[in-house]
Enzyme design. Structure first.
Site, PDB file in Angstrom:
ATOM      1  N   THR A   1       0.358  -1.527  -0.494  1.00 19.54           N
ATOM      2  CA  THR A   1      -0.647   0.063   0.207  1.00 19.54           C
ATOM      3  C   THR A   1       0.786   0.889   0.274  1.00 19.54           C
ATOM      4  OG1 THR A   1      -2.128   1.548   0.946  1.00 19.54           O
ATOM      5  CG2 THR A   1      -0.009  -0.470   2.548  1.00 19.54           C
ATOM      6  N   LYS A   2       2.235   1.358   0.298  1.00 20.88           N
ATOM      7  CA  LYS A   2       2.888   1.964   0.749  1.00 20.88           C
ATOM      8  C   LYS A   2       3.042   2.920  -1.022  1.00 20.88           C
ATOM      9  CE  LYS A   2       3.162   1.943   4.854  1.00 20.88           C
ATOM     10  NZ  LYS A   2       3.104   3.241   5.855  1.00 20.88           N
ATOM     11  N   ASP A   3       2.946   1.906  -2.100  1.00 23.37           N
ATOM     12  CA  ASP A   3       3.306   2.755  -3.238  1.00 23.37           C
ATOM     13  C   ASP A   3       2.042   3.920  -3.287  1.00 23.37           C
ATOM     14  OD1 ASP A   3       4.453   0.392  -4.098  1.00 23.37           O
ATOM     15  OD2 ASP A   3       3.637   0.269  -5.919  1.00 23.37           O
TER      16      ASP A   3
END
Length: 345
Positions: A44-46
């Site tokens: 999810t950090k993208d």
């Protein structure tokens, strides 16, 4: 041409949701997992890496010779390094010594310079990865410090993408959202959007045993006695990040290393989803929550599965590592035989 992109950054977002059928079968609600591992950086950090860096570009803070600096437990670093390659920036990352060697190798493979810092020191200790990243940013010319823990764009990235995706994917029928809390951005941004759509949606934060977030939410005070070492990466904190909007969270559930580890492996075994350690943590939180809260068949629960299990092969998916933690002998569900490896002599 359909499903064709100019570069890998075009694949960020619009991740799928999958129904969980077996692990949560005792819960009457319909349970879906949002698989953030389908982002190109496998987490999810993208979303926040792209959003924060592109915002810095719009403000003129980044140029061709700029350096991006950040604190990370792994996933944010992967995402920042990936975005920096495409954008043409250098990348410097401070990580804790809880970070497994294969994660550090991954970061270096993506061109990042990595500083390894002790995990079990106070956040304001000059050796902590928070302070090391700040120092590097202040000493490095033409640098931008992402500062995900205290950057409102962390929240905004999920307010603009993750929250709307969940709402659309569930056709507005979501009743409960569970997400692990580290920086708090994923939970807060999604919660902010969903609460605007329907204030009755229950937002449940998942905290680690060894972290201060749950007790701070309940009392408004930091309880230092809560802090002790734990194994789950990227979840829980010994400081209060401003990217965590406590007023958007209805309740926190605290989970421990052992049950989160077994739940992670159970999800792989029974749902064929190879998720990261926090995949087990968020699912374990739902199961614990269901012990004191009634669900109905009309409820629709969304669990955010933040990353991919490939990053934990030598940790939670390793029989050796599990045995070293004492988990193999102490699992209350007696899953030992399920995960047993047979050796032919």
């Amino acid at each position: 041409m359909s499903n064709v992109y100019d570069n890998i950054l075009g694949l960020i977002g619009n991740t799928p949701m999958v129904k969980i059928n077996t692990v949560t079968k005792e819960i009457p609600a319909t349970v879906y997992a949002k698989l953030e591992s389908y982002n190109p950086g496998h987490s999810t950090k993208d979303r926040i890496a792209l959003h924060i860096i592109e915002n810095a570009e719009k403000k003129g803070l980044l140029r061709e010779d700029s350096v991006v600096v950040e604190t990370t437990s792994g996933n944010t670093g992967f995402s920042i390094a990936m975005v920096c390659i495409i954008k043409g920036y250098k990348c410097i990352l401070a990580v804790s010594d809880k970070t497994k060697p294969e994660k550090i190798a991954y970061l270096k493979a993506l061109g990042a310079t990595v500083y390894i810092c002790p995990a079990n020191v106070p956040a304001d200790d000059p050796r902590s990865y928070y302070e090391v990243a700040k120092r590097i940013a202040s000493e490095t010319p033409n640098s931008v410090y992402i500062n995900q823990y205290f950057n409102e764009l962390n929240i905004d990235a999920h307010y603009q993408t993750t929250g709307p995706e969940i709402w659309e994917q569930t056709q507005g029928k979501v009743t409960h959202l569970f997400a692990c809390t580290g920086t708090g951005g994923t939970l807060s941004g999604s919660a902010k959007f969903l609460k605007e759509k329907n204030p009755d949606i229950k937002i449940i934060g998942v905290d680690a045993d060894g972290s201060i977030l749950k007790s701070y939410h309940e009392t408004g005070e930091i309880h230092k006695e809560d802090v002790h070492p734990y194994q789950i990466e990227g979840m829980g904190k010994n400081l209060i990040p401003s990217a965590l909007l406590f007023d958007k969270v209805d309740e926190f559930v605290r989970v421990n290393d052992e049950m989160s580890a077994y739940r992670t492996r159970e999800i792989a075994l029974k749902e064929a989803i190879m998720g990261g350690y926090t995949t087990g943590a968020v699912t374990q939180a739902l199961i614990q929550y269901a012990q004191s809260h009634k669900f109905s068949e009309n409820d629709m629960v969304v669990l955010i599965y933040p990353d991919h299990g490939s990053r934990y092969i030598t940790k939670v998916y390793s029989d050796k590592w599990m045995a070293e933690q004492g988990f193999v002998n102490n699992c209350v569900h007696n899953y030992d035989e399920v995960f047993k490896t047979e050796f032919i002599k």
